[in-house]
Design a protein around this motif. Structure first.
Motif, mmCIF file in Angstrom:
data_model
loop_
_atom_site.group_PDB
_atom_site.id
_atom_site.type_symbol
_atom_site.label_atom_id
_atom_site.label_comp_id
_atom_site.label_asym_id
_atom_site.label_seq_id
_atom_site.Cartn_x
_atom_site.Cartn_y
_atom_site.Cartn_z
ATOM 1 N N SER A 207 37.834 37.400 42.124
ATOM 2 C CA SER A 207 37.877 38.074 40.991
ATOM 3 C C SER A 207 39.172 37.933 39.934
ATOM 4 N N SER B 167 41.278 40.162 39.266
ATOM 5 C CA SER B 167 42.508 40.759 39.981
ATOM 6 C C SER B 167 42.668 40.139 41.104
ATOM 7 N N ALA C 253 36.549 40.626 33.434
ATOM 8 C CA ALA C 253 37.332 41.706 33.562
ATOM 9 C C ALA C 253 36.267 42.709 34.105
ATOM 10 N N ASP C 254 37.070 43.895 34.698
ATOM 11 C CA ASP C 254 36.516 45.065 35.202
ATOM 12 C C ASP C 254 35.395 44.823 36.379
ATOM 13 N N ASP D 42 27.861 43.688 38.111
ATOM 14 C CA ASP D 42 28.893 44.719 38.260
ATOM 15 C C ASP D 42 29.141 44.722 39.731
ATOM 16 N N THR E 258 31.305 46.304 41.520
ATOM 17 C CA THR E 258 31.870 47.536 41.833
ATOM 18 C C THR E 258 30.611 48.396 42.222
ATOM 19 N N SER F 245 38.025 36.418 27.190
ATOM 20 C CA SER F 245 37.991 37.878 26.990
ATOM 21 C C SER F 245 39.085 38.184 26.074
#
Length: 336
Positions: free
Chosen positions: A179, A181, A220-221, A237, A239, A262
């Motif tokens: 990812s 991050s 992102a996210d 997603d 998450t 992005s």
């Protein structure tokens, strides 16, 4: 924003994405196209003005996108299957230059290069018993994950230049991605995606697509974009473990390459849309604003037709302040 695409016909295609604010419009301007390899191109990577492609001719070709030219070659003894730059990021500057190039090969090895100039530092042999399918470098630049035809996942310590972890998956994975991050990583096994914690490889979610997935890109996210046999661009997603949105029938044939550009990248600013680029085997490259994905029928912002069977796609929004240099490709072994 620069893009390169490789093809089965040995051609490399370079494009510059131009945007205009008033009125808002986009165009893909051709930079170059020529047969750069002696056999089909398997993979590509871009960072700033530095770009590389790898092929089944056992060669890595190096390009300077600022001059639209090929500037050198790196030779190995096996097909190059995956390429990835490690580029240190700085929040205070939009300029960047890759520090390392990491390559994976069909003999199961991972090769570490210094990218300024391009000099081979270490060959980590035997990372996999069979060919490496894909690799992904952590945002720290200290380690990389690889998956191979031996149905295993491996971790390579890029600082020491050695394999530090190896486990059997029970099924061959074709793609591995960290990812943005670096807190999670994803693996693609045919039509399934597994989401794991990076710290201990714990399985968080298992996501299932309708058809085989052929390419993936982290956004992102915690969003993971995938494309493949279903011809759709799907945003997962990771998450919640659900589909965030999807662009149906993004191409007329299977999707082989995907890049996320992005508004946090390089020269982009707060007014730019969130861009995803896709490439398919029909030779078409398309730019999408994913904010428009909720509409009944999404239309690309712009497209380019290469008339080639595209095999891979890479791109970057980051600027570069130096021209890539090619040094002596003789290997410099690190001390244990």
């Amino acid at each position: 924003m620069s893009l390169i695409a490789g093809s089965y016909e040995r051609f490399i295609w370079g494009f510059k994405l131009k945007s205009q604010k008033h009125p808002v419009s986009f165009s893909l301007n051709p930079l170059f196209s020529f047969p750069s390899h002696l056999s089909p191109i398997k993979c590509a990577a871009v960072s700033g003005s530095a770009a590389v492609t790898g092929g089944s001719d056992d060669t890595i070709k190096i390009y300077d996108l600022s001059t639209s030219s090929e500037i050198g070659s790196l030779y190995y003894s096996s097909t190059i299957t995956s390429l990835c730059f490690y580029t240190p990021t700085s929040s205070s500057s939009p300029f960047s230059f890759p520090r390392n190039l990491i390559a994976a090969a069909d003999d199961g090895a991972v090769i570490i290069y210094d990218a300024d100039p391009f000099v081979r530092l270490k060959t980590v042999k035997g990372v996999h018993k069979k060919g490496v399918n894909d690799l992904s470098v952590h945002s720290s630049g200290k380690l990389a994950l690889t998956v191979g035809r031996d149905e295993c996942l491996a971790m390579v310590n890029l600082v020491r230049g050695r394999r530090s972890f190896y486990c059997r998956l029970g099924k061959e994975a074709s793609i591995v991605r960290f990812s943005e991050s670096g807190e999670k990583f994803f693996m693609v096994l045919d039509d399934k995606i597994t989401v794991h914690e990076s710290e201990d490889a714990r399985l968080i979610f298992e996501l299932e697509n309708k058809k085989k997935i052929l390419c993936a890109a982290s956004g992102a996210d915690g969003i993971l974009f995938t494309g493949g046999e279903d011809r759709n661009i799907t945003a997962w997603d990771t998450t919640s473990g659900k589909v965030a949105y999807s662009i149906e029938d993004a191409h007329s044939t299977r999707i082989k390459g995907m890049v996320v550009l992005s508004k946090t990248d390089g020269e982009a600013n707060e007014g730019d849309p969130y861009l995803v680029v896709s490439a398919s085997t029909d030779g078409v490259i398309r730019i999408w604003d994913v904010r428009m994905s909720n509409k009944e029928r999404s239309h690309p912002l712009t497209e380019a037709k290469t008339k080639s069977r595209l095999t891979c796609l890479a791109g970057s929004s980051c600027k570069s302040i130096r021209r890539p240099q090619v040094g002596n490709t003789k290997e410099v072994e690190e001390e244990s």
